[in-house]
Each structure stands twice: as structure tokens, then as C-alpha cells.
Design a protein around this motif. Structure first.
Motif, PDB file in Angstrom:
ATOM      1  N   ASP A 101       0.811  -1.216   0.000  1.00 16.61           N
ATOM      2  CA  ASP A 101       0.000   0.000   0.000  1.00 16.61           C
ATOM      3  C   ASP A 101       0.849   1.274   0.000  1.00 16.61           C
ATOM      4  OD1 ASP A 101      -2.450  -1.213  -0.215  1.00 16.61           O
ATOM      5  OD2 ASP A 101      -3.012  -0.942   1.894  1.00 16.61           O
ATOM      6  N   THR A 102       2.167   1.139   0.191  1.00 15.77           N
ATOM      7  CA  THR A 102       3.034   2.315   0.098  1.00 15.77           C
ATOM      8  C   THR A 102       3.427   2.622  -1.346  1.00 15.77           C
ATOM      9  OG1 THR A 102       5.132   1.098   0.389  1.00 15.77           O
ATOM     10  CG2 THR A 102       4.012   1.901   2.397  1.00 15.77           C
ATOM     11  N   ILE A 103       3.230   1.681  -2.259  1.00 21.66           N
ATOM     12  CA  ILE A 103       3.642   1.892  -3.654  1.00 21.66           C
ATOM     13  C   ILE A 103       2.953   3.117  -4.267  1.00 21.66           C
ATOM     14  CG2 ILE A 103       3.669   0.898  -5.988  1.00 21.66           C
ATOM     15  CD1 ILE A 103       4.244  -1.831  -4.617  1.00 21.66           C
ATOM     16  N   PRO A 104       1.635   3.313  -4.118  1.00 22.55           N
ATOM     17  CA  PRO A 104       1.033   4.531  -4.673  1.00 22.55           C
ATOM     18  C   PRO A 104       1.600   5.814  -4.053  1.00 22.55           C
ATOM     19  CG  PRO A 104      -0.668   2.924  -4.130  1.00 22.55           C
ATOM     20  CD  PRO A 104       0.626   2.391  -3.586  1.00 22.55           C
ATOM     21  N   ILE A 105       2.007   5.743  -2.792  1.00 22.48           N
ATOM     22  CA  ILE A 105       2.630   6.897  -2.141  1.00 22.48           C
ATOM     23  C   ILE A 105       3.959   7.203  -2.830  1.00 22.48           C
ATOM     24  CG2 ILE A 105       3.650   7.775   0.004  1.00 22.48           C
ATOM     25  CD1 ILE A 105       1.638   5.874   1.489  1.00 22.48           C
ATOM     26  N   LEU A 106       4.767   6.176  -3.024  1.00 27.63           N
ATOM     27  CA  LEU A 106       6.051   6.356  -3.707  1.00 27.63           C
ATOM     28  C   LEU A 106       5.843   6.915  -5.107  1.00 27.63           C
ATOM     29  CD1 LEU A 106       7.751   2.972  -2.698  1.00 27.63           C
ATOM     30  CD2 LEU A 106       8.217   5.225  -1.724  1.00 27.63           C
ATOM     31  N   MET A 107       4.876   6.367  -5.830  1.00 28.67           N
ATOM     32  CA  MET A 107       4.622   6.819  -7.199  1.00 28.67           C
ATOM     33  C   MET A 107       4.131   8.266  -7.222  1.00 28.67           C
ATOM     34  SD  MET A 107       5.707   4.246  -8.789  1.00 28.67           S
ATOM     35  CE  MET A 107       5.250   4.476 -10.496  1.00 28.67           C
ATOM     36  N   SER A 108       3.331   8.661  -6.251  1.00 30.37           N
ATOM     37  CA  SER A 108       2.863  10.051  -6.169  1.00 30.37           C
ATOM     38  C   SER A 108       4.019  11.006  -5.902  1.00 30.37           C
ATOM     39  CB  SER A 108       1.817  10.214  -5.069  1.00 30.37           C
ATOM     40  OG  SER A 108       0.640   9.532  -5.407  1.00 30.37           O
ATOM     41  N   ILE A 109       4.933  10.597  -5.047  1.00 26.06           N
ATOM     42  CA  ILE A 109       6.096  11.436  -4.758  1.00 26.06           C
ATOM     43  C   ILE A 109       6.978  11.560  -6.002  1.00 26.06           C
ATOM     44  CG2 ILE A 109       8.215  11.617  -3.394  1.00 26.06           C
ATOM     45  CD1 ILE A 109       6.603  10.314  -1.064  1.00 26.06           C
ATOM     46  N   ILE A 110       7.156  10.455  -6.713  1.00 26.15           N
ATOM     47  CA  ILE A 110       7.925  10.497  -7.965  1.00 26.15           C
ATOM     48  C   ILE A 110       7.251  11.441  -8.950  1.00 26.15           C
ATOM     49  CG2 ILE A 110       8.628   9.152  -9.997  1.00 26.15           C
ATOM     50  CD1 ILE A 110       8.986   6.747  -8.030  1.00 26.15           C
ATOM     51  N   ALA A 111       5.935  11.319  -9.123  1.00 24.87           N
ATOM     52  CA  ALA A 111       5.194  12.176 -10.059  1.00 24.87           C
ATOM     53  C   ALA A 111       5.345  13.653  -9.682  1.00 24.87           C
ATOM     54  CB  ALA A 111       3.720  11.775 -10.090  1.00 24.87           C
ATOM     55  N   PHE A 112       5.263  13.949  -8.408  1.00 24.08           N
ATOM     56  CA  PHE A 112       5.436  15.328  -7.941  1.00 24.08           C
ATOM     57  C   PHE A 112       6.842  15.832  -8.278  1.00 24.08           C
ATOM     58  CE2 PHE A 112       6.613  18.463  -4.735  1.00 24.08           C
ATOM     59  CZ  PHE A 112       5.530  19.338  -4.778  1.00 24.08           C
ATOM     60  N   GLY A 113       7.830  15.008  -7.997  1.00 26.88           N
ATOM     61  CA  GLY A 113       9.215  15.401  -8.241  1.00 26.88           C
ATOM     62  C   GLY A 113       9.522  15.643  -9.700  1.00 26.88           C
ATOM     63  N   ILE A 114       9.061  14.762 -10.590  1.00 22.50           N
ATOM     64  CA  ILE A 114       9.387  14.930 -12.012  1.00 22.50           C
ATOM     65  C   ILE A 114       8.641  16.095 -12.634  1.00 22.50           C
ATOM     66  CG2 ILE A 114      10.092  12.526 -12.288  1.00 22.50           C
ATOM     67  CD1 ILE A 114       7.436  11.977 -13.708  1.00 22.50           C
ATOM     68  N   LYS A 115       7.563  16.522 -11.998  1.00 18.44           N
ATOM     69  CA  LYS A 115       6.835  17.701 -12.486  1.00 18.44           C
ATOM     70  C   LYS A 115       7.430  18.997 -11.945  1.00 18.44           C
ATOM     71  CE  LYS A 115       2.262  19.838 -12.626  1.00 18.44           C
ATOM     72  NZ  LYS A 115       0.833  19.679 -12.301  1.00 18.44           N
ATOM     73  N   TRP A 116       7.693  19.050 -10.646  1.00 20.98           N
ATOM     74  CA  TRP A 116       8.047  20.303  -9.998  1.00 20.98           C
ATOM     75  C   TRP A 116       9.536  20.484  -9.716  1.00 20.98           C
ATOM     76  CZ3 TRP A 116       4.635  23.845 -10.603  1.00 20.98           C
ATOM     77  CH2 TRP A 116       3.289  23.485 -10.716  1.00 20.98           C
ATOM     78  N   TYR A 117      10.336  19.433  -9.803  1.00 24.97           N
ATOM     79  CA  TYR A 117      11.771  19.541  -9.552  1.00 24.97           C
ATOM     80  C   TYR A 117      12.583  19.015 -10.729  1.00 24.97           C
ATOM     81  CZ  TYR A 117      10.325  20.711  -4.880  1.00 24.97           C
ATOM     82  OH  TYR A 117       9.728  21.324  -3.813  1.00 24.97           O
ATOM     83  N   ALA A 118      12.030  19.191 -11.928  1.00 24.94           N
ATOM     84  CA  ALA A 118      12.682  18.692 -13.140  1.00 24.94           C
ATOM     85  C   ALA A 118      14.081  19.271 -13.320  1.00 24.94           C
ATOM     86  CB  ALA A 118      11.823  19.009 -14.361  1.00 24.94           C
ATOM     87  N   ASP A 119      14.285  20.515 -12.886  1.00 25.95           N
ATOM     88  CA  ASP A 119      15.604  21.139 -13.037  1.00 25.95           C
ATOM     89  C   ASP A 119      16.680  20.413 -12.234  1.00 25.95           C
ATOM     90  OD1 ASP A 119      14.151  22.085 -10.791  1.00 25.95           O
ATOM     91  OD2 ASP A 119      15.460  23.832 -10.616  1.00 25.95           O
ATOM     92  N   GLU A 120      16.297  19.725 -11.182  1.00 30.94           N
ATOM     93  CA  GLU A 120      17.254  18.972 -10.375  1.00 30.94           C
ATOM     94  C   GLU A 120      17.310  17.491 -10.758  1.00 30.94           C
ATOM     95  OE1 GLU A 120      16.923  19.677  -6.108  1.00 30.94           O
ATOM     96  OE2 GLU A 120      15.715  21.462  -6.582  1.00 30.94           O
ATOM     97  N   ILE A 121      16.301  17.031 -11.484  1.00 35.81           N
ATOM     98  CA  ILE A 121      16.191  15.603 -11.796  1.00 35.81           C
ATOM     99  C   ILE A 121      16.671  15.279 -13.208  1.00 35.81           C
ATOM    100  CG2 ILE A 121      14.540  13.704 -12.099  1.00 35.81           C
ATOM    101  CD1 ILE A 121      12.898  15.007  -9.806  1.00 35.81           C
ATOM    102  N   PHE A 122      16.341  16.140 -14.158  1.00 39.73           N
ATOM    103  CA  PHE A 122      16.635  15.854 -15.560  1.00 39.73           C
ATOM    104  C   PHE A 122      17.690  16.810 -16.110  1.00 39.73           C
ATOM    105  CE2 PHE A 122      12.074  14.715 -15.006  1.00 39.73           C
ATOM    106  CZ  PHE A 122      12.210  13.337 -15.135  1.00 39.73           C
TER     107      PHE A 122
END
Length: 140
Positions: A101-122
């Protein structure tokens, strides 16, 4: 029992039942400890499930802290040790039903990061969607 309404600009989100404690506070007490989400990521998403594999995948994580976090996650019922091989004894870690049940939490955090912190990730600093990051995985 009345249904909780989503918050608006002028209305707070108030639970329909009395709480003993804030669910976010309790959950963060478990998941909010340093290294915990990354250990869950390794086990759940990357299928890295052995002690030394996890330690190698997370530079800066000490063996002592990894032992503590694994024991905490096991005590919380999120992971369990499984014997991979009897002699010599080799143990791996797997998610329990509760841990899954933590998998959707992890995926939501990943989705947030790739949208809002793209400058640090990509390298190209361009935000991505989950389907761009994981094509063919069924992620939206």
C-alpha cells in the motif's frame, strides 16, 4: 455520518469522525524517517531486497542505520524477511500487503518530483509525466 467535503479556499478539510491523532502525523512518524522511503523504493520498485544490495544502492546509508530501518519497517508490518537460501543463510526483504500500500505513495512522490523539480532531476530540466518516465508501464 456526513461525508467529508474537499477543502476550498474558504473552507478547511474537517474529518467526519473524531480522531485520536492526525493520520498524516502518525504516517510520517513511520515513513518520514531518513532513508525509509528510499529503502521501500529499493524493495518495492527496484526489486533490490538484500541487505548489502540496499546498502550499496544508497551511498551514505550506514549498515547500522539500515539495520534499524529494516527492523522498524518489519515491526510496522511493512516488510518481512524471507529466507532466500538456507546454507549459508541468505535473507531478503519483501513487502507485506500493508507494505504494498506504500507503492502509490512512492509513485505520487515520484510524479510530484518529475513535475516540480525537473531542473534537479533531468539534464534538460524539462518536466515529465509518469508515462514519459515509465513508458509502457501503465503509469498515467
Amino acid at each position: 455520518m456526513k461525508k467529508a467535503q474537499p477543502p476550498t479556499a474558504d473552507r478547511p478539510l474537517v474529518p467526519a469522525v473524531e480522531l485520536l491523532a492526525c493520520p498524516l502525523l502518525v504516517t510520517m512518524g513511520v515513513l518520514g524517517k531518513k532513508w525509509t522511503l528510499l529503502i521501500l523504493r529499493d524493495i518495492a520498485l527496484l526489486k533490490i531486497n538484500r541487505f548489502n544490495q540496499i546498502r550499496r544502492s544508497l551511498p551514505g546509508l550506514t549498515s547500522r542505520v539500515l539495520v534499524m530501518r529494516l527492523h522498524e519497517l518489519e515491526a510496522c508490518g511493512l516488510i518481512e524477511a524471507v529466507v532466500v537460501k538456507e546454507s549459508p543463510r541468505v535473507v531478503g526483504w519483501v513487502l507485506t500487503e500493508k507494505g504494498k500500500d506504500t507503492i502509490p505513495i512512492l509513485m505520487s512522490i515520484i510524479a510530484f518530483g518529475i513535475k516540480w523539480y525537473a531542473d534537479e532531476i533531468f539534464e534538460d530540466h524539462r518536466p515529465r509525466t509518469m508515462s514519459e518516465l515509465y513508458p509502457g508501464s501503465g503509469c498515467p
